[in-house]
Write an enzyme that holds these catalytic residues in place. Structure first.
Site, PDB file in Angstrom:
ATOM      1  N   SER A  69       0.825  -1.213   0.000  1.00 51.47           N
ATOM      2  CA  SER A  69       0.000   0.000   0.000  1.00 51.47           C
ATOM      3  C   SER A  69       0.861   1.266   0.000  1.00 51.47           C
ATOM      4  CB  SER A  69      -0.898   0.029   1.239  1.00 51.47           C
ATOM      5  OG  SER A  69      -1.663  -1.140   1.329  1.00 51.47           O
TER       6      SER A  69
HETATM    7  N1  SAH Z   1      -1.016  -4.898   3.759  1.00 51.02           N
HETATM    8  C1  SAH Z   1      -0.215  -5.216   2.594  1.00 51.02           C
HETATM    9  C2  SAH Z   1      -0.878  -4.877   1.279  1.00 51.02           C
HETATM   10  C3  SAH Z   1      -1.924  -5.845   1.007  1.00 51.02           C
HETATM   11  S1  SAH Z   1      -2.407  -6.120  -0.665  1.00 51.02           S
HETATM   12  C4  SAH Z   1       1.152  -4.602   2.660  1.00 51.02           C
HETATM   13  O1  SAH Z   1       1.431  -3.830   3.586  1.00 51.02           O
HETATM   14  O2  SAH Z   1       1.963  -4.932   1.802  1.00 51.02           O
HETATM   15  C5  SAH Z   1      -3.790  -7.154  -0.242  1.00 51.02           C
HETATM   16  C6  SAH Z   1      -3.421  -8.541   0.190  1.00 51.02           C
HETATM   17  O3  SAH Z   1      -4.627  -9.173   0.612  1.00 51.02           O
HETATM   18  C7  SAH Z   1      -2.854  -9.417  -0.932  1.00 51.02           C
HETATM   19  O4  SAH Z   1      -1.637  -9.968  -0.534  1.00 51.02           O
HETATM   20  C8  SAH Z   1      -3.914 -10.491  -1.119  1.00 51.02           C
HETATM   21  O5  SAH Z   1      -3.379 -11.742  -1.492  1.00 51.02           O
HETATM   22  C9  SAH Z   1      -4.562 -10.524   0.259  1.00 51.02           C
HETATM   23  N2  SAH Z   1      -5.918 -11.071   0.310  1.00 51.02           N
HETATM   24  C10 SAH Z   1      -6.927 -10.890  -0.577  1.00 51.02           C
HETATM   25  N3  SAH Z   1      -8.024 -11.541  -0.163  1.00 51.02           N
HETATM   26  C11 SAH Z   1      -7.713 -12.181   0.997  1.00 51.02           C
HETATM   27  C12 SAH Z   1      -8.415 -13.011   1.893  1.00 51.02           C
HETATM   28  N4  SAH Z   1      -9.683 -13.362   1.687  1.00 51.02           N
HETATM   29  N5  SAH Z   1      -7.765 -13.470   2.991  1.00 51.02           N
HETATM   30  C13 SAH Z   1      -6.474 -13.137   3.221  1.00 51.02           C
HETATM   31  N6  SAH Z   1      -5.752 -12.349   2.403  1.00 51.02           N
HETATM   32  C14 SAH Z   1      -6.355 -11.866   1.301  1.00 51.02           C
END
Ligand code: SAH
Length: 224
Positions: A69
């Site tokens: 992010s």
């Molecule tokens: N917080 C992260 C950015 C997240 S991007 C950082 O600091 O880098 C969103 C993430 O959510 C992705 O890695 C994706 O694989 C995950 N994601 C999407 N749906 C999900 C779910 N149902 N359960 C767990 N993770 C999920």
């Protein structure tokens, strides 16, 4: 081919301070959050070879179609969680592990759920290499939250859902905060970043800003 140079510590300090100044100029006021971001080595959470971009105020690809992010959004979401050193926090969407590392500086413990095994493993390794011990990375579908370690003082979802995942409010302590993007995904779609507080069985919700996140998967896919 020569090895890439190790980052120069003085340069790193300058880059971190410059990012802090940008966030302050964009209206982030919480000095504990600004300190946490300044002291979290964002370059360690980017794929090899892309470290140079780590300190700009942008989202970046981290592989598997996912992103780390933008620091501004990390700051807004983290501020809205109103953490204390005693807080027990759930993050849904570990991704690179960067947001979890920022949270780890501001609370007692973090459970961070990632559904993709490769990102889960990578984040777990980076957090361990940095000596961060109060983040527990787990692999699974965060659409259901993570009931095993509930109740939480705060829940942060870092992927966009079409609605508030119904399992989450019950995993919050009374007075606990839930911060998440809600809305359509794909293409140019934007979502609303919501900050909710649990009052008895109700959620009091306010809109913080617009944002753009990758989709939260899981739950019932048939209506998405
Ligand atoms: N917080 C992260 C950015 C997240 S991007 C950082 O600091 O880098 C969103 C993430 O959510 C992705 O890695 C994706 O694989 C995950 N994601 C999407 N749906 C999900 C779910 N149902 N359960 C767990 N993770 C999920």
């Amino acid at each position: 081919m020569s090895q890439p140079d190790l980052p120069d510590p003085q340069q790193l300090r300058q880059s971190a301070r410059a990012l802090r100044n940008v966030l302050e100029s964009e209206g982030i006021r919480d000095s504990r959050v600004l300190d946490a971001i300044e002291n979290t080595p964002r370059h360690r959470f980017l794929p090899e070879g892309q470290e140079a971009a780590a300190w700009d105020n942008e989202a970046h690809a981290i592989g598997c179609g996912q992103t780390i992010s933008q620091p501004y959004i990390v700051a807004v979401m983290t501020s809205a969680l109103q953490l204390t050193p005693e807080s027990h926090v759930l993050e849904i969407g570990t991704g690179s592990g960067y947001q979890a590392a920022v949270l780890s500086r501001l609370c007692h413990s973090v459970v961070s759920v990632e559904c993709l095994p490769e990102l889960h493993r990578r984040a777990q390794q980076v957090l361990a290499d940095l000596g961060i011990r109060n983040v527990r990375c787990v692999q699974g579908d965060g659409w259901q939250g993570w009931p095993e370690e509930a109740l939480y003082d705060a829940i942060i979802v870092t992927a966009a859902a079409p609605e508030i995942p119904p399992a989450l409010p019950a995993q919050l302590k009374p007075g606990g905060r839930l911060v998440l993007p809600v809305g359509p995904t794909g293409g140019e779609a934007v979502q609303e970043l919501l900050a909710c507080t649990r009052r008895d069985e109700e959620l009091i919700t306010r809109i913080l800003c617009q944002c753009r996140f990758v989709p939260l998967t899981g739950g019932d896919q048939s209506d998405r």
